[in-house]
Design a protein around this motif. Sequence first.
Motif, mmCIF file in Angstrom:
data_model
loop_
_atom_site.group_PDB
_atom_site.id
_atom_site.type_symbol
_atom_site.label_atom_id
_atom_site.label_comp_id
_atom_site.label_asym_id
_atom_site.label_seq_id
_atom_site.Cartn_x
_atom_site.Cartn_y
_atom_site.Cartn_z
ATOM 1 N N SER A 99 0.812 -1.217 0.000
ATOM 2 C CA SER A 99 0.000 0.000 0.000
ATOM 3 C C SER A 99 0.848 1.271 0.000
ATOM 4 O O SER A 99 0.445 2.295 -0.555
ATOM 5 C CB SER A 99 -0.929 0.010 1.224
ATOM 6 O OG SER A 99 -0.177 0.126 2.415
ATOM 7 N N GLU A 102 3.267 1.064 -3.632
ATOM 8 C CA GLU A 102 2.501 0.901 -4.868
ATOM 9 C C GLU A 102 3.318 0.197 -5.955
ATOM 10 O O GLU A 102 3.146 0.419 -7.140
ATOM 11 C CB GLU A 102 1.967 2.246 -5.379
ATOM 12 C CG GLU A 102 0.985 2.887 -4.404
ATOM 13 C CD GLU A 102 0.364 4.163 -4.944
ATOM 14 O OE1 GLU A 102 0.838 4.684 -5.975
ATOM 15 O OE2 GLU A 102 -0.616 4.630 -4.342
ATOM 16 N N CYS A 165 0.887 9.426 -2.643
ATOM 17 C CA CYS A 165 -0.441 8.878 -2.887
ATOM 18 C C CYS A 165 -1.204 9.781 -3.853
ATOM 19 O O CYS A 165 -1.360 10.978 -3.616
ATOM 20 C CB CYS A 165 -1.207 8.761 -1.575
ATOM 21 S SG CYS A 165 -2.803 7.966 -1.727
ATOM 22 N N SER A 196 -12.437 -0.362 5.615
ATOM 23 C CA SER A 196 -11.889 -0.601 4.281
ATOM 24 C C SER A 196 -12.842 -1.455 3.448
ATOM 25 O O SER A 196 -12.901 -1.322 2.220
ATOM 26 C CB SER A 196 -10.524 -1.278 4.374
ATOM 27 O OG SER A 196 -10.619 -2.542 5.000
ATOM 28 N N MET A 201 -11.640 -1.491 -0.487
ATOM 29 C CA MET A 201 -10.198 -1.397 -0.682
ATOM 30 C C MET A 201 -9.504 -2.318 0.314
ATOM 31 O O MET A 201 -10.093 -2.712 1.316
ATOM 32 C CB MET A 201 -9.686 0.025 -0.426
ATOM 33 C CG MET A 201 -10.295 1.109 -1.263
ATOM 34 S SD MET A 201 -9.618 2.720 -0.747
ATOM 35 C CE MET A 201 -10.753 3.817 -1.602
ATOM 36 N N HIS A 205 -4.266 0.245 2.032
ATOM 37 C CA HIS A 205 -4.458 1.213 0.949
ATOM 38 C C HIS A 205 -5.528 2.226 1.357
ATOM 39 O O HIS A 205 -5.391 3.433 1.102
ATOM 40 C CB HIS A 205 -4.857 0.507 -0.344
ATOM 41 C CG HIS A 205 -5.062 1.440 -1.501
ATOM 42 N ND1 HIS A 205 -4.031 2.156 -2.056
ATOM 43 C CD2 HIS A 205 -6.181 1.794 -2.186
ATOM 44 C CE1 HIS A 205 -4.494 2.914 -3.039
ATOM 45 N NE2 HIS A 205 -5.798 2.707 -3.132
ATOM 46 N N ARG A 208 -4.052 4.711 3.871
ATOM 47 C CA ARG A 208 -3.182 5.679 3.210
ATOM 48 C C ARG A 208 -3.988 6.734 2.451
ATOM 49 O O ARG A 208 -3.719 7.928 2.517
ATOM 50 C CB ARG A 208 -2.248 4.946 2.259
ATOM 51 C CG ARG A 208 -1.199 5.865 1.645
ATOM 52 C CD ARG A 208 -0.328 5.103 0.699
ATOM 53 N NE ARG A 208 0.806 5.915 0.302
ATOM 54 C CZ ARG A 208 1.450 5.786 -0.844
ATOM 55 N NH1 ARG A 208 1.068 4.872 -1.702
ATOM 56 N NH2 ARG A 208 2.469 6.547 -1.144
#
Length: 277
Positions: A99, A102, A165, A196, A201, A205, A208
């Motif tokens: 996360s 990436e 991000c 999440s 997600m 992730h 973040r």
Amino acid sequence: MDNVFQFSQNPLLPDVRGLTAAMADFTYERHSHEEYSLGVTLAGHQDFFHNGGYYSSKPGTIILFNPDEIHDGHSGTDETLHYRMIYLHPRQLQPLLDSITERPLPHYRFGQTLFRDEALRTAILQQVINMETRDDSTVAPLTLEAGLYRIVERLCQLGGDYQPCSTVSRPDRLLERVKDYIEAHLHSRLTLADMSQVANMSKYHFLRLFRSQCGITPYQYVLNRRINGARKALEQGNSVEDVAYQYGFSDLSHFNRRFKPVYGTTPRRYQRNLRIC
């Protein structure tokens, strides 16, 4: 002084262990761990062998061992050595890396053994303390996972593997859906996995992206909403004890610690001042 080795583990993070240690006359044999080991020397000097070299860690210094790296350790002076450590299994680290960076980083290895960084030092020490503390509040799961994320994020920043991000419109709508979910479950035990899932997600992730777009972590957001709700309940004349319980604080001390940094006073004094006015 006796040698002390206090290990801690929380079922919310089964692949993470904490250690608070004091070593007067103990010496570790050469060994390795299957986890990443992150430690902070608090007092004394920790002398150790690692990867063919010899090192000395002074107070405030961070020690980092990758999995399977041979090392030992002992106090380098007559003073008792005090330190705290986090042991982080690769299967716990990998989703965090996925996360934060990436990009795939299998079998990740950190390059430094000894270094100093105030943000990382604080994050490691606070995580060990949080794992040792019995916290029955409804934000406890978020506290632990947010703390772990903070450690790995800072490691990636220091190692040059941190990817900024990106923000797009679709996650904005998803995060608004999460905020609605939080409001509807403000008195429940919220977890990163729950939120999440609402955003569809992976949990790290989501963490973040939430912080990137909102400026605070989900944990901080939930805590802020609860403090604001508690303030309104105090203004309506509810007892401080009832409000603390209703909004998920483990006890009055916990309620005081969270309320005062936002409003400058304790909940009880806040309520008394309103009555005087």
